[in-house]
Design a protein around this motif. Structure first.
Motif, PDB file in Angstrom:
ATOM      1  N   UNK A 277       1.013  -1.308   0.129  1.00 17.14           N
ATOM      2  CA  UNK A 277      -0.371  -0.094  -0.123  1.00 17.14           C
ATOM      3  C   UNK A 277       0.940   1.288  -0.195  1.00 17.14           C
ATOM      4  N   UNK A 278       2.229   1.507   0.938  1.00 18.05           N
ATOM      5  CA  UNK A 278       2.349   1.881   1.107  1.00 18.05           C
ATOM      6  C   UNK A 278       3.484   2.093  -0.372  1.00 18.05           C
ATOM      7  N   UNK A 279       4.291   1.368  -1.273  1.00 24.20           N
ATOM      8  CA  UNK A 279       5.372   1.306  -2.275  1.00 24.20           C
ATOM      9  C   UNK A 279       3.871   2.039  -3.470  1.00 24.20           C
ATOM     10  N   UNK A 280       2.827   1.404  -3.957  1.00 22.09           N
ATOM     11  CA  UNK A 280       1.850   1.680  -4.378  1.00 22.09           C
ATOM     12  C   UNK A 280       1.304   3.060  -4.643  1.00 22.09           C
ATOM     13  N   UNK A 281       1.120   4.431  -3.670  1.00 21.37           N
ATOM     14  CA  UNK A 281       1.419   5.929  -3.851  1.00 21.37           C
ATOM     15  C   UNK A 281       2.818   6.444  -3.885  1.00 21.37           C
ATOM     16  N   UNK A 282       3.710   5.490  -3.547  1.00 23.74           N
ATOM     17  CA  UNK A 282       5.239   6.513  -3.113  1.00 23.74           C
ATOM     18  C   UNK A 282       5.365   7.313  -4.344  1.00 23.74           C
TER      19      UNK A 282
END
Length: 348
Positions: A343-348
């Motif tokens: 989830x973090x990586x998806x919008x980083x």
């Protein structure tokens, strides 16, 4: 890298789709592309996750229609591969298309996408976020300032009372649905056919009644956000106006709507700013906002379309920018060795 595009069906894909533009852009940048549908996952007794991946026997970039024809015809190649051989699983299905005839397929992307993410595959949009967005009730979690006044109910009495309170009338539509199906404008609770409309829409479940926005007569603005921010290159925004056909309330492209160029103003950017925090929190990598004035009518987190229209209107193809962002995420995933959640990586 290898990107797997998850779609409702390969037979239903078309050269005009945004997914097609993304696939061709990926191939042009030297990546492998495959397509996966709801029935193509296999979870074996040893807990390995596999997919039946459909590819074109020709890996060279080609025109959109030819590429889709190859996937749908004799040039298609289907192989069963371990999910570990995929770098990115891009969830691009529309659950509402399967809700009636194939209810088992509607949630397959979120379910198996979660398993893929657990096995280290970058999965966008984040499957946990998508699971919470299975219907338009998800929209109610965004700031009140960007939402039209809204009632959600299955009671005709509640809806009549709500219509009486809205001087400009209301838009009535199903809670679950897309593409402008069963969307009606109601001017008065005394309309003779209100009961018939109610019966037609309520047959699909709960209804949404939204206060009508007069500016909607000119259509709405589809604005793409990537990583929570407006997708743009050198001031050219991934945006266009969806203009409804004459006598039509809906501006959806599959309801005879047409695309027109639009200027992105500070007011529109302010709307995008207000929805950004929740989109990032939910891992929504690529979404489409449908904006009228300073309100958002809908947030498409599953299959936002329109990149080919934008390329035609503005002469700027932004599909490569989306693929470049995925490249960066895959590189970050390797560098941080599992320290970042999907989830973090998806919008980083």
């Amino acid at each position: 890298m290898r990107i797997a595009f998850f779609v409702n069906s390969i037979e239903g894909e078309a050269g005009t789709y945004t997914t097609t533009s993304l696939a061709i852009a990926a191939m042009a940048r030297g990546h492998e592309v495959c397509y996966v549908t709801p029935g193509d996952f296999v979870l074996r007794p040893d807990n390995s996750l596999l997919i039946r991946a459909t590819t074109s026997k020709s890996s060279k970039p080609r025109k959109a229609d030819a590429f889709i024809s190859a996937l749908q015809g004799d040039q298609a190649d289907i192989q069963t591969i371990d999910i570990s051989e995929v770098d990115v699983l891009f969830l691009r299905n529309d659950p509402s298309e399967d809700a009636d005839e194939r209810p088992w397929a509607a949630h397959a992307g979120a379910i198996f996408g979660r398993l893929a993410a657990e096995r280290g595959v970058l999965t966008v949009n984040d499957p946990d976020g998508l699971a919470r967005a299975q219907n338009k009730l998800y929209f109610q979690g965004f700031p009140e300032a960007v939402r039209p006044v809204t009632l959600i109910s299955k009671s005709i009495e509640e809806i009549r009372a709500f219509i009486d309170e809205q001087k400009q009338g209301v838009i009535l539509k199903p809670l679950q649905g897309s593409g402008g199906r069963n969307v009606f404008k109601i001017a008065s609770s005394k309309e003779a056919n209100l009961n018939q409309i109610f019966e037609a829409v309520s047959g699909e479940g709960y209804l949404i009644a939204q206060g009508y926005l007069p500016d909607a007569t000119a259509g709405d603005i589809r604005l793409f956000l990537m990583n929570g921010r407006p997708l743009q290159r050198d001031g050219a925004y991934a945006a266009f106006r969806r203009v409804p056909a004459k006598g039509e309330v809906r501006s959806n492209m599959n309801a005879a709507g047409t695309a027109a160029a639009v200027e992105i103003t500070p007011k529109i950017l302010a709307v995008a700013d207000m929805v950004r925090p929740k989109l990032i929190e939910d891992g929504m990598f690529l979404v489409g906002l449908d904006i009228v004035g300073d309100k958002v009518l809908e947030i498409n987190v599953f299959t936002p379309g329109g990149l080919p229209n934008i390329a035609e209107l503005h002469g700027v193809d932004l599909a490569p920018d989306v693929i470049a962002a995925l490249e960066q995420k895959v590189e970050m995933q390797k560098n941080y060795a599992g320290q970042l959640s999907n989830r973090t990586l998806a919008t980083l």
